[in-house]
Design a protein around this motif. Structure first.
Motif, PDB file in Angstrom:
ATOM      1  N   LEU A   1     -19.280  37.134 -13.770  1.00  0.00           N
ATOM      2  CA  LEU A   1     -19.504  37.638 -15.245  1.00  0.00           C
ATOM      3  C   LEU A   1     -20.692  37.764 -15.498  1.00  0.00           C
ATOM      4  CD1 LEU A   1     -16.734  35.610 -16.866  1.00  0.00           C
ATOM      5  CD2 LEU A   1     -16.357  37.771 -16.275  1.00  0.00           C
ATOM      6  N   LEU A   2     -21.382  37.130 -15.221  1.00  0.00           N
ATOM      7  CA  LEU A   2     -22.975  37.124 -15.594  1.00  0.00           C
ATOM      8  C   LEU A   2     -23.716  38.494 -15.008  1.00  0.00           C
ATOM      9  CD1 LEU A   2     -24.406  33.562 -15.338  1.00  0.00           C
ATOM     10  CD2 LEU A   2     -24.264  35.001 -17.655  1.00  0.00           C
ATOM     11  N   GLU A   3     -23.191  38.556 -13.736  1.00  0.00           N
ATOM     12  CA  GLU A   3     -23.633  39.921 -12.929  1.00  0.00           C
ATOM     13  C   GLU A   3     -23.116  41.220 -13.571  1.00  0.00           C
ATOM     14  OE1 GLU A   3     -22.422  39.398  -9.093  1.00  0.00           O
ATOM     15  OE2 GLU A   3     -24.620  38.804  -8.420  1.00  0.00           O
ATOM     16  N   ARG A   4     -22.027  41.026 -14.286  1.00  0.00           N
ATOM     17  CA  ARG A   4     -21.481  42.262 -14.925  1.00  0.00           C
ATOM     18  C   ARG A   4     -22.041  42.103 -16.479  1.00  0.00           C
ATOM     19  NH1 ARG A   4     -15.332  40.897 -14.340  1.00  0.00           N
ATOM     20  NH2 ARG A   4     -15.147  42.509 -15.838  1.00  0.00           N
ATOM     21  N   HIS A   5     -23.274  41.631 -16.641  1.00  0.00           N
ATOM     22  CA  HIS A   5     -23.918  41.463 -18.128  1.00  0.00           C
ATOM     23  C   HIS A   5     -22.838  41.147 -19.130  1.00  0.00           C
ATOM     24  CE1 HIS A   5     -27.164  43.242 -15.857  1.00  0.00           C
ATOM     25  NE2 HIS A   5     -26.396  44.355 -15.107  1.00  0.00           N
ATOM     26  N   LYS A   6     -22.248  40.386 -18.906  1.00  0.00           N
ATOM     27  CA  LYS A   6     -21.301  39.721 -20.097  1.00  0.00           C
ATOM     28  C   LYS A   6     -22.197  38.774 -20.951  1.00  0.00           C
ATOM     29  CE  LYS A   6     -17.466  41.782 -19.030  1.00  0.00           C
ATOM     30  NZ  LYS A   6     -16.481  42.934 -19.805  1.00  0.00           N
ATOM     31  N   PRO A   7     -21.963  38.775 -22.196  1.00  0.00           N
ATOM     32  CA  PRO A   7     -22.786  37.749 -23.133  1.00  0.00           C
ATOM     33  C   PRO A   7     -22.343  36.420 -22.511  1.00  0.00           C
ATOM     34  CG  PRO A   7     -21.768  39.534 -24.390  1.00  0.00           C
ATOM     35  CD  PRO A   7     -21.112  39.688 -23.145  1.00  0.00           C
ATOM     36  N   ARG A   8     -23.512  35.562 -22.489  1.00  0.00           N
ATOM     37  CA  ARG A   8     -23.272  34.254 -22.126  1.00  0.00           C
ATOM     38  C   ARG A   8     -22.278  33.521 -22.960  1.00  0.00           C
ATOM     39  NH1 ARG A   8     -26.210  30.628 -18.826  1.00  0.00           N
ATOM     40  NH2 ARG A   8     -27.741  32.316 -18.617  1.00  0.00           N
ATOM     41  N   ASN A   9     -22.065  33.720 -24.143  1.00  0.00           N
ATOM     42  CA  ASN A   9     -20.919  33.064 -24.951  1.00  0.00           C
ATOM     43  C   ASN A   9     -19.464  33.384 -24.363  1.00  0.00           C
ATOM     44  OD1 ASN A   9     -21.498  35.373 -26.063  1.00  0.00           O
ATOM     45  ND2 ASN A   9     -20.419  34.926 -28.122  1.00  0.00           N
ATOM     46  N   VAL A  10     -19.386  34.587 -24.116  1.00  0.00           N
ATOM     47  CA  VAL A  10     -18.449  35.194 -23.328  1.00  0.00           C
ATOM     48  C   VAL A  10     -17.948  34.572 -22.181  1.00  0.00           C
ATOM     49  CG1 VAL A  10     -16.982  37.011 -22.605  1.00  0.00           C
ATOM     50  CG2 VAL A  10     -18.204  37.358 -24.597  1.00  0.00           C
ATOM     51  N   VAL A  11     -18.796  34.464 -21.426  1.00  0.00           N
ATOM     52  CA  VAL A  11     -18.898  33.792 -20.111  1.00  0.00           C
ATOM     53  C   VAL A  11     -18.547  32.247 -19.866  1.00  0.00           C
ATOM     54  CG1 VAL A  11     -19.973  33.396 -17.766  1.00  0.00           C
ATOM     55  CG2 VAL A  11     -20.585  35.466 -18.959  1.00  0.00           C
ATOM     56  N   THR A  12     -19.012  31.575 -21.216  1.00  0.00           N
ATOM     57  CA  THR A  12     -18.745  30.275 -21.615  1.00  0.00           C
ATOM     58  C   THR A  12     -17.464  30.124 -21.842  1.00  0.00           C
ATOM     59  OG1 THR A  12     -21.056  29.793 -21.869  1.00  0.00           O
ATOM     60  CG2 THR A  12     -19.900  28.191 -22.549  1.00  0.00           C
ATOM     61  N   THR A  13     -17.067  30.861 -22.584  1.00  0.00           N
ATOM     62  CA  THR A  13     -15.420  30.765 -23.153  1.00  0.00           C
ATOM     63  C   THR A  13     -14.490  30.958 -22.069  1.00  0.00           C
ATOM     64  OG1 THR A  13     -16.108  31.630 -25.270  1.00  0.00           O
ATOM     65  CG2 THR A  13     -13.741  31.475 -24.918  1.00  0.00           C
ATOM     66  N   ALA A  14     -14.601  31.993 -21.196  1.00  0.00           N
ATOM     67  CA  ALA A  14     -13.937  32.466 -20.038  1.00  0.00           C
ATOM     68  C   ALA A  14     -13.872  31.011 -18.854  1.00  0.00           C
ATOM     69  CB  ALA A  14     -14.462  33.529 -19.283  1.00  0.00           C
ATOM     70  N   VAL A  15     -15.134  30.435 -18.667  1.00  0.00           N
ATOM     71  CA  VAL A  15     -15.200  29.178 -17.793  1.00  0.00           C
ATOM     72  C   VAL A  15     -14.496  28.140 -18.612  1.00  0.00           C
ATOM     73  CG1 VAL A  15     -16.793  27.393 -16.824  1.00  0.00           C
ATOM     74  CG2 VAL A  15     -17.187  30.048 -16.699  1.00  0.00           C
TER      75      VAL A  15
ATOM     76  N   LEU B   1     -24.809  27.095 -16.461  1.00  0.00           N
ATOM     77  CA  LEU B   1     -26.144  26.864 -16.490  1.00  0.00           C
ATOM     78  C   LEU B   1     -26.603  26.540 -14.976  1.00  0.00           C
ATOM     79  CD1 LEU B   1     -28.947  26.404 -17.898  1.00  0.00           C
ATOM     80  CD2 LEU B   1     -28.216  23.956 -18.094  1.00  0.00           C
ATOM     81  N   HIS B   2     -25.605  26.052 -14.314  1.00  0.00           N
ATOM     82  CA  HIS B   2     -26.144  25.494 -12.969  1.00  0.00           C
ATOM     83  C   HIS B   2     -25.203  26.426 -11.725  1.00  0.00           C
ATOM     84  CE1 HIS B   2     -28.228  22.152 -14.249  1.00  0.00           C
ATOM     85  NE2 HIS B   2     -27.378  22.140 -15.306  1.00  0.00           N
ATOM     86  N   CYS B   3     -24.545  27.524 -12.176  1.00  0.00           N
ATOM     87  CA  CYS B   3     -23.778  28.230 -11.506  1.00  0.00           C
ATOM     88  C   CYS B   3     -24.315  28.967 -10.218  1.00  0.00           C
ATOM     89  CB  CYS B   3     -22.940  29.418 -12.233  1.00  0.00           C
ATOM     90  SG  CYS B   3     -23.953  30.691 -12.794  1.00  0.00           S
ATOM     91  N   GLN B   4     -25.758  29.123 -10.251  1.00  0.00           N
ATOM     92  CA  GLN B   4     -26.372  29.667  -9.320  1.00  0.00           C
ATOM     93  C   GLN B   4     -26.549  28.691  -7.958  1.00  0.00           C
ATOM     94  OE1 GLN B   4     -27.274  32.870  -9.090  1.00  0.00           O
ATOM     95  NE2 GLN B   4     -26.970  33.520 -11.145  1.00  0.00           N
ATOM     96  N   ARG B   5     -26.380  27.495  -8.226  1.00  0.00           N
ATOM     97  CA  ARG B   5     -26.795  26.290  -7.302  1.00  0.00           C
ATOM     98  C   ARG B   5     -25.456  25.676  -6.721  1.00  0.00           C
ATOM     99  NH1 ARG B   5     -31.037  22.602 -10.326  1.00  0.00           N
ATOM    100  NH2 ARG B   5     -29.514  23.070 -12.028  1.00  0.00           N
ATOM    101  N   HIS B   6     -24.203  26.246  -6.918  1.00  0.00           N
ATOM    102  CA  HIS B   6     -23.023  25.624  -6.624  1.00  0.00           C
ATOM    103  C   HIS B   6     -21.948  26.616  -6.032  1.00  0.00           C
ATOM    104  CE1 HIS B   6     -23.477  21.718  -8.467  1.00  0.00           C
ATOM    105  NE2 HIS B   6     -24.072  22.125  -9.252  1.00  0.00           N
TER     106      HIS B   6
ATOM    107  N   ASP C   1     -18.476  30.651  -9.291  1.00  0.00           N
ATOM    108  CA  ASP C   1     -18.360  31.843  -8.917  1.00  0.00           C
ATOM    109  C   ASP C   1     -17.867  32.869 -10.059  1.00  0.00           C
ATOM    110  OD1 ASP C   1     -18.158  33.956  -6.715  1.00  0.00           O
ATOM    111  OD2 ASP C   1     -16.126  33.942  -7.136  1.00  0.00           O
ATOM    112  N   LEU C   2     -16.848  32.328 -10.544  1.00  0.00           N
ATOM    113  CA  LEU C   2     -16.309  32.938 -11.897  1.00  0.00           C
ATOM    114  C   LEU C   2     -17.653  33.108 -12.867  1.00  0.00           C
ATOM    115  CD1 LEU C   2     -14.385  34.229 -13.746  1.00  0.00           C
ATOM    116  CD2 LEU C   2     -13.926  31.848 -14.710  1.00  0.00           C
ATOM    117  N   ALA C   3     -18.306  32.385 -13.160  1.00  0.00           N
ATOM    118  CA  ALA C   3     -19.393  32.368 -13.939  1.00  0.00           C
ATOM    119  C   ALA C   3     -20.522  33.543 -13.609  1.00  0.00           C
ATOM    120  CB  ALA C   3     -20.109  31.096 -14.537  1.00  0.00           C
ATOM    121  N   HIS C   4     -20.669  33.271 -12.183  1.00  0.00           N
ATOM    122  CA  HIS C   4     -21.803  34.018 -11.717  1.00  0.00           C
ATOM    123  C   HIS C   4     -21.497  35.438 -11.788  1.00  0.00           C
ATOM    124  CE1 HIS C   4     -24.952  35.152  -9.006  1.00  0.00           C
ATOM    125  NE2 HIS C   4     -24.336  35.715  -8.169  1.00  0.00           N
TER     126      HIS C   4
END
Length: 206
Positions: free
Chosen positions: A163-177, A147-152, A158-161
């Motif tokens: 994955l989100l840029e690659r249009h991965k589903p949010r739940n997939v990104v959350t699990t990876a983090v 949720l706050h990856c843009q501000r840190h 950076d990992l979250a950002h």
């Protein structure tokens, strides 16, 4: 049909219930206290629950300040007092029984299922084996990171950002983090040092 908390109260009346401090530290004890004091038929029920939750939060924060290992874990972005004390309660004696960080993450059910045949390797969803309670806590912590990856500026954000840029589903990104969080927690507990946030550019090359 009586609510589960009522049956639990009848099985273990105050003063006769078995101690749960050896299982999950003070977390189960706090849950039990909340179950005994919660009265859904009483006045201002919701307000009373919020007061109880704030009291329990303060107790957990106080406990985290008293535990050196918990203080080390809270140096990780996404790990607060609740997550820190939960992992210290279970793994405070050490993580030597795990061969590496991946095995530690696997014990929490945060590694993907593998379906391989011949030279083809396919990864599915996470196994969800092992410690469901601490896995849920890590998912919650990872959700905060996403949720706050843009501000840190740190490797987790950076990992979250990326994955989100690659249009991965949010739940997939959350699990990876969450998986990465588990591995970092393992390293902090193993070496007994606070987490040192390396710059994202350096983290990508290591």
């Amino acid at each position: 049909m009586q609510a589960p908390w009522r049956r639990r109260h009848e099985r273990h009346p105050p003063g006769k219930r078995p101690s749960r401090l050896g299982d999950d530290g003070r977390h189960r004890e706090a849950e039990y206290t909340l179950a005994l004091t919660f009265d859904p038929s009483g006045p201002c029920c919701c307000r009373g629950v919020h007061i109880q939750l704030r009291t329990l939060d303060r107790q957990v924060e106080q406990l985290a300040r008293q535990l050196p290992q918990a203080q080390l874990l809270t140096s990780i972005f996404g790990v607060g007092p609740l997550i820190a004390t939960a992992f210290v309660a279970e793994h405070g004696a050490g993580v030597a029984r795990y061969a590496d960080a991946r095995q530690f993450a696997a014990s929490l059910g945060l590694t993907p299922r593998e379906h391989s045949s011949g030279n083809t390797r396919r990864l599915g969803g996470i196994t969800k084996w092992g410690d469901a309670y601490r896995r849920r806590l890590l998912i919650q912590g990872a959700s905060s990171v996403v949720l706050h990856c843009q501000r840190h500026q740190d490797p987790l954000s950076d990992l979250a950002h990326r994955l989100l840029e690659r249009h991965k589903p949010r739940n997939v990104v959350t699990t990876a983090v969450a998986n990465r969080l588990a591995r970092i927690i393992y390293a902090v507990l193993k070496h007994g040092e606070a987490y040192r946030r390396s710059p994202p550019e350096l983290a990508r090359t290591t």
